[in-house]
Design an enzyme around this catalytic site. Structure first.
Site, short mmCIF file in Angstrom:
data_model
loop_
_atom_site.label_atom_id
_atom_site.label_comp_id
_atom_site.label_asym_id
_atom_site.label_seq_id
_atom_site.Cartn_x
_atom_site.Cartn_y
_atom_site.Cartn_z
N ARG A 97 50.56 75.56 66.19
CA ARG A 97 51.51 75.00 67.16
C ARG A 97 52.63 74.25 66.47
O ARG A 97 53.78 74.37 66.84
CB ARG A 97 50.75 74.06 68.11
CG ARG A 97 51.63 73.25 69.01
CD ARG A 97 50.87 72.70 70.19
NE ARG A 97 50.34 73.79 71.00
CZ ARG A 97 49.32 73.67 71.84
NH1 ARG A 97 48.70 72.53 71.96
NH2 ARG A 97 48.89 74.71 72.54
N TYR A 98 52.30 73.45 65.48
CA TYR A 98 53.30 72.66 64.77
C TYR A 98 53.67 73.42 63.49
O TYR A 98 52.86 74.18 62.95
CB TYR A 98 52.73 71.28 64.42
CG TYR A 98 52.26 70.50 65.63
CD1 TYR A 98 53.18 69.85 66.45
CD2 TYR A 98 50.90 70.42 65.96
CE1 TYR A 98 52.75 69.14 67.57
CE2 TYR A 98 50.48 69.71 67.07
CZ TYR A 98 51.40 69.07 67.88
OH TYR A 98 50.98 68.37 68.97
N ARG A 101 51.23 72.82 60.06
CA ARG A 101 49.78 72.62 60.09
C ARG A 101 49.12 73.50 61.16
O ARG A 101 49.74 73.86 62.15
CB ARG A 101 49.43 71.15 60.32
CG ARG A 101 50.07 70.54 61.53
CD ARG A 101 50.15 69.02 61.35
NE ARG A 101 50.65 68.34 62.54
CZ ARG A 101 51.95 68.17 62.79
NH1 ARG A 101 52.86 68.66 61.97
NH2 ARG A 101 52.35 67.54 63.88
N CYS A 110 28.34 71.44 69.11
CA CYS A 110 28.59 70.02 68.92
C CYS A 110 27.25 69.27 68.95
O CYS A 110 26.29 69.76 69.55
CB CYS A 110 29.48 69.50 70.04
SG CYS A 110 31.18 70.07 69.86
N CYS A 114 30.23 66.69 75.42
CA CYS A 114 30.86 65.63 76.21
C CYS A 114 31.32 66.23 77.54
O CYS A 114 31.94 67.29 77.55
CB CYS A 114 32.06 65.07 75.45
SG CYS A 114 31.67 64.65 73.75
N CYS A 117 35.10 67.23 77.84
CA CYS A 117 35.68 67.96 76.70
C CYS A 117 36.84 68.88 77.11
O CYS A 117 36.75 69.62 78.08
CB CYS A 117 34.60 68.80 76.03
SG CYS A 117 35.24 69.71 74.62
N ARG A 119 37.77 71.42 75.42
CA ARG A 119 37.45 72.82 75.09
C ARG A 119 36.17 73.27 75.79
O ARG A 119 35.37 74.01 75.23
CB ARG A 119 37.32 73.00 73.58
CG ARG A 119 38.58 72.73 72.85
CD ARG A 119 38.74 73.51 71.56
NE ARG A 119 39.96 73.06 70.92
CZ ARG A 119 39.99 72.27 69.83
NH1 ARG A 119 38.86 71.92 69.24
NH2 ARG A 119 41.14 71.87 69.34
N ASP A 277 42.67 64.73 79.10
CA ASP A 277 43.31 66.00 79.45
C ASP A 277 42.83 66.48 80.82
O ASP A 277 41.78 66.06 81.31
CB ASP A 277 42.95 67.07 78.40
CG ASP A 277 43.58 66.77 77.06
OD1 ASP A 277 44.67 66.20 77.03
OD2 ASP A 277 42.96 67.12 76.03
N ASP A 314 48.55 64.47 75.39
CA ASP A 314 48.68 65.81 74.85
C ASP A 314 49.23 66.62 76.02
O ASP A 314 48.51 66.88 77.00
CB ASP A 314 47.31 66.34 74.38
CG ASP A 314 47.45 67.14 73.10
OD1 ASP A 314 48.55 67.63 72.83
OD2 ASP A 314 46.44 67.25 72.37
N LYS A 321 51.67 66.53 71.35
CA LYS A 321 51.40 65.12 71.67
C LYS A 321 52.70 64.34 71.84
O LYS A 321 53.63 64.51 71.06
CB LYS A 321 50.60 64.48 70.54
CG LYS A 321 49.22 65.06 70.36
CD LYS A 321 48.49 64.34 69.25
CE LYS A 321 47.22 65.10 68.89
NZ LYS A 321 47.50 66.40 68.20
S1 SF4 Z 1 34.81 66.32 72.89
FE1 SF4 Z 1 34.22 68.48 72.96
S2 SF4 Z 1 34.55 69.21 70.87
FE2 SF4 Z 1 34.48 66.96 70.79
S3 SF4 Z 1 32.32 66.45 70.39
FE3 SF4 Z 1 32.60 66.40 72.57
S4 SF4 Z 1 32.00 68.44 73.25
FE4 SF4 Z 1 32.41 68.58 71.07
#
Ligand code: SF4
Length: 377
Positions: A97-98, A101, A110, A114, A117, A119, A277, A314, A321
């Site tokens: 994207r940038y 990088r 993971c 979470c 999350c 993703r 997000d 973001d 960002k």
């Molecule tokens: S936010 Fe998403 S990518 Fe980060 S540790 Fe939690 S589940 Fe995994």
């Protein structure tokens, strides 16, 4: 099997494994529906840190029916990509994207999943990142001399076994134009025994390596986590923390102040505070943007500048960002700038004409090195 591997294999992954949830069958049936779409994982170390229902750790990892409030059908939900990463993937699982990088995904796993999350469409869903996508990603970096920085992400790169991780690092270090390797990881704060001396000895062969950790609440900083962060820091890896602003977890100044102070004590620099997000199933975690500004205002000047993270959004759709600051510039013109400090006092600062402003100014109006405003800069 190492201790961290046992903790991972003893994870709660089903509704019946979850701590402190209602017994009602109807409730559990609905949670089962949630978990079919957004999987559950809480490793046994993190489970042990949860003290009661709705505590700040429980809220981050235990699904609730609120996740269904903004739910679409399964197919649509799994397509949701709030940061439009898929559009910026020239090869699978590498985001460019940038200009200088890239983000390279190493896996889809993971130490905990979470509930907020970004993703969600990938995490816990196997078979997305493969050896072949990794090979293509590394080859892409080697073909693009403008890339000087790679962020290894996922999933969590530190769940990749040492040997495989070393193979990837070795391949990256063979690319002459690649200067910096960053690791985005929640492992040190949620599965700290994974940060073994052997892992650190291996990582330090591939410097310069930086690690962006993820901490949301002071209760995450336990003696085990302190040991893990010390090991990484002693291996010469600069540590920064990214925090997500979450309603009911850390959306107040006192919690955030305690978090940043504890992070600095374990040699982790608070780096970003993210506005949450817009991921499906996470609306109940979102705060207003003003709440984040209020927190930054409450930190700025009240703790050292090292403890104040950048507050960022973001931008949805892949705009990258954007940093947000509380209003500190009240007015500016050719002659001077008028600013407000952390106590709400105003100060006039002359532009570089070499002359002091002609009108008389209040006592605190000229900034000197001992003024709090200078410390904040
Ligand atoms: S936010 Fe998403 S990518 Fe980060 S540790 Fe939690 S589940 Fe995994």
């Amino acid at each position: 099997m190492e201790r961290w591997q046992r903790q991972l294999s003893d994870s709660a992954v089903k509704v019946e494994d979850l701590p402190f949830i209602p017994d009602a069958q109807e409730y559990r049936d609905k949670l089962n529906k949630v978990s079919e779409i957004f999987p559950i994982r809480i490793n046994s170390y993190f489970l042990d840190q949860i003290k009661e229902a709705n505590d700040p750790l429980w809220r981050q990892v235990v699904p609730t029916l609120e996740e269904l409030d903004d739910f679409l059908n399964e197919e649509e939900t799994l397509k949701i990509d709030p940061l439009n990463e898929e559009e910026d993937m020239p090869v699978p699982e590498l985001v460019h994207r940038y200009p200088d990088r890239v983000l390279l995904m190493l896996n889809n796993h993971c130490p905990i999943i979470c509930r907020f999350c970004t993703r969600k469409r990938k995490i816990g869903h196997p078979g997305i990142v493969t050896r072949e996508t990794l090979r293509q990603g590394i080859e892409y970096i080697s073909r693009h001399p403008e890339i000087r920085d790679v962020i290894m992400s996922g999933g969590d790169p530190l769940l990749v076994p040492d040997k495989e991780l070393e193979r990837i690092l070795g391949a990256l270090r063979e690319i002459p134009h690649l200067e910096i390797i960053r690791i985005g990881t929640r492992v040190p704060g949620t599965l700290p025994d994974r940060i073994t001396p052997a892992l650190c000895d291996m990582l330090k062969k591939y410097h310069p390596i930086y690690a962006n950790l993820h901490f949301n609440h002071p209760a995450e900083i336990t003696p085990e986590v302190e040991t893990a962060c010390n090991r990484l820091a002693d291996a010469g890896i600069p540590l920064g923390s990214q925090t997500v602003l979450l309603k009911g977890v850390n959306d107040d100044v006192e919690t955030m102040k305690e978090l940043v102070h504890k992070l600095l004590k374990i040699r982790v620099k608070p780096y970003y505070l993210y506005q949450a997000d817009m991921t499906v199933g996470t609306d109940h975690f979102r705060t207003t943007v003003e709440k984040g500004l209020e927190i930054i205002q409450g930190l700025q000047g009240h703790t050292s500048g090292m403890g104040v993270p950048y507050f960022v959004i973001d931008t949805p759709g892949g705009g990258g960002k954007v940093r947000l600051l509380p209003d500190t510039v009240l007015e500016h013109n050719e002659r001077e700038i008028i600013v407000k400090n952390f106590e709400g006092k105003t100060f006039r600062y002359p532009q570089p004409s070499g002359k002091k402003p002609k009108q008389s100014l209040p006592d605190h109006s000229l900034v000197s090195p001992s003024d709090p405003l200078c410390e904040m800069a």
